[in-house]
Structure formats: structure tokens, C-alpha cells
Design a protein around this motif. Structure first.
Motif, PDB file in Angstrom:
ATOM      1  N   VAL A  26      -3.993   9.157  -1.846  1.00  0.00           N
ATOM      2  CA  VAL A  26      -5.018   8.423  -2.598  1.00  0.00           C
ATOM      3  C   VAL A  26      -6.268   8.199  -1.748  1.00  0.00           C
ATOM      4  O   VAL A  26      -7.391   8.306  -2.248  1.00  0.00           O
ATOM      5  CB  VAL A  26      -4.446   7.084  -3.121  1.00  0.00           C
ATOM      6  N   SER A  29      -8.282  11.214  -1.766  1.00  0.00           N
ATOM      7  CA  SER A  29      -8.909  11.382  -3.086  1.00  0.00           C
ATOM      8  C   SER A  29     -10.230  10.631  -3.145  1.00  0.00           C
ATOM      9  O   SER A  29     -11.231  11.153  -3.635  1.00  0.00           O
ATOM     10  CB  SER A  29      -7.987  10.869  -4.195  1.00  0.00           C
ATOM     11  N   GLY A  53      -7.095   5.792  -8.317  1.00  0.00           N
ATOM     12  CA  GLY A  53      -6.085   6.682  -8.867  1.00  0.00           C
ATOM     13  C   GLY A  53      -6.545   7.496 -10.058  1.00  0.00           C
ATOM     14  O   GLY A  53      -5.820   8.359 -10.536  1.00  0.00           O
ATOM     15  N   ARG A  69      -7.048  14.035  -8.084  1.00  0.00           N
ATOM     16  CA  ARG A  69      -5.715  13.435  -8.060  1.00  0.00           C
ATOM     17  C   ARG A  69      -5.071  13.687  -6.701  1.00  0.00           C
ATOM     18  O   ARG A  69      -5.303  14.715  -6.076  1.00  0.00           O
ATOM     19  CB  ARG A  69      -4.808  14.073  -9.120  1.00  0.00           C
ATOM     20  N   SER A  70      -4.227  12.759  -6.298  1.00  0.00           N
ATOM     21  CA  SER A  70      -3.437  13.007  -5.100  1.00  0.00           C
ATOM     22  C   SER A  70      -2.210  13.827  -5.499  1.00  0.00           C
ATOM     23  O   SER A  70      -1.843  13.882  -6.675  1.00  0.00           O
ATOM     24  CB  SER A  70      -3.004  11.692  -4.449  1.00  0.00           C
ATOM     25  N   ARG A  72       0.869  13.210  -5.055  1.00  0.00           N
ATOM     26  CA  ARG A  72       1.916  12.356  -5.633  1.00  0.00           C
ATOM     27  C   ARG A  72       1.627  11.991  -7.090  1.00  0.00           C
ATOM     28  O   ARG A  72       2.542  11.824  -7.879  1.00  0.00           O
ATOM     29  CB  ARG A  72       2.074  11.087  -4.814  1.00  0.00           C
ATOM     30  N   GLN A  73       0.361  11.832  -7.435  1.00  0.00           N
ATOM     31  CA  GLN A  73       0.003  11.493  -8.814  1.00  0.00           C
ATOM     32  C   GLN A  73       0.253  12.660  -9.754  1.00  0.00           C
ATOM     33  O   GLN A  73       0.590  12.469 -10.913  1.00  0.00           O
ATOM     34  CB  GLN A  73      -1.479  11.121  -8.910  1.00  0.00           C
TER      35      GLN A  73
END
Length: 117
Positions: A26, A29, A53, A69-70, A72-73
């Protein structure tokens, strides 16, 4: 992300392309959003969204959009013409499921690209 990548991403979005930028986390990002926002030419109409996010930059006059987006997202449900994988994301994409997900993002585009930094 470097300024040359940011300028190229902006140029494609100004041309009306939809772009997903995938970063390591994040924090990265947010940094990518700021780097891309700084590279926007002054005479271009944009809407920059800095929500945690859900970072994005929209170009209302051309229809282009940059979604950040990261890893993980993820980016499920977002279609794009270009997916830009920021540095340090490549090692995270070891499994075929990750690549399958990326290809799904590009399925609606006639000129789809995946760019690896």
C-alpha cells in the motif's frame, strides 16, 4: 516507479487507455500515485483520488483511467488495456493463479499489454 514510467503511463491514459498499476504494498501504491500525478501535463483535465487503498487517476475528457492497487489488494473485477507491474512484484507472481487473474483483467481489451518493470 521512475519518472519515465510515470510519463508513459500518463501518455497512455491521456490516449484513452485503462491502466492498472500493481505495486508491492500500500505504501508503494501511494508513492506511485504521487509519481504519476506529478507527471501529468498541466493542461490535462484529471481527477485524482487519493483514498487509502483505492488510488486512481481519471481523465474525463479522454476516458482514460489509472487504477493503482497493491499486490495484496488484487485487481479482480477491473478491466484494463495495460497492466503495469511495478518493481518487486514479479517475485510475488510465482503461481499460475496470479497470472491467470492478470489475464482476466485484460480479457476485454483488443490490444492488451502486461508491462514488467
Amino acid at each position: 516507479m521512475n519518472r519515465y514510467a510515470a510519463a508513459g503511463i500518463n501518455a497512455d491514459a491521456i490516449a484513452g487507455k485503462r491502466i492498472i498499476v500493481i505495486t508491492r504494498d500500500v505504501q508503494t501504491s501511494r508513492e506511485a500515485l504521487e509519481e504519476i500525478a506529478q507527471a501529468i501535463p498541466q493542461d490535462v483535465d484529471v481527477v485524482v483520488r487519493r483514498a487509502n487503498g483505492a488510488e486512481s487517476i481519471s481523465y474525463p475528457t479522454t476516458g482514460g483511467e489509472i487504477t493503482i492497487r497493491s499486490y495484496r489488494q488484487g485487481a479482480r473485477g477491473v478491466s484494463a488495456d495495460i497492466v503495469y507491474l511495478d518493481e518487486a512484484v514479479d517475485p510475488l507472481l510465482r503461481g499460475t493463479d496470479a497470472w491467470t487473474s492478470l489475464y482476466a483483467n485484460l480479457a476485454a481489451s483488443q490490444h492488451a499489454e502486461i508491462i514488467r518493470a
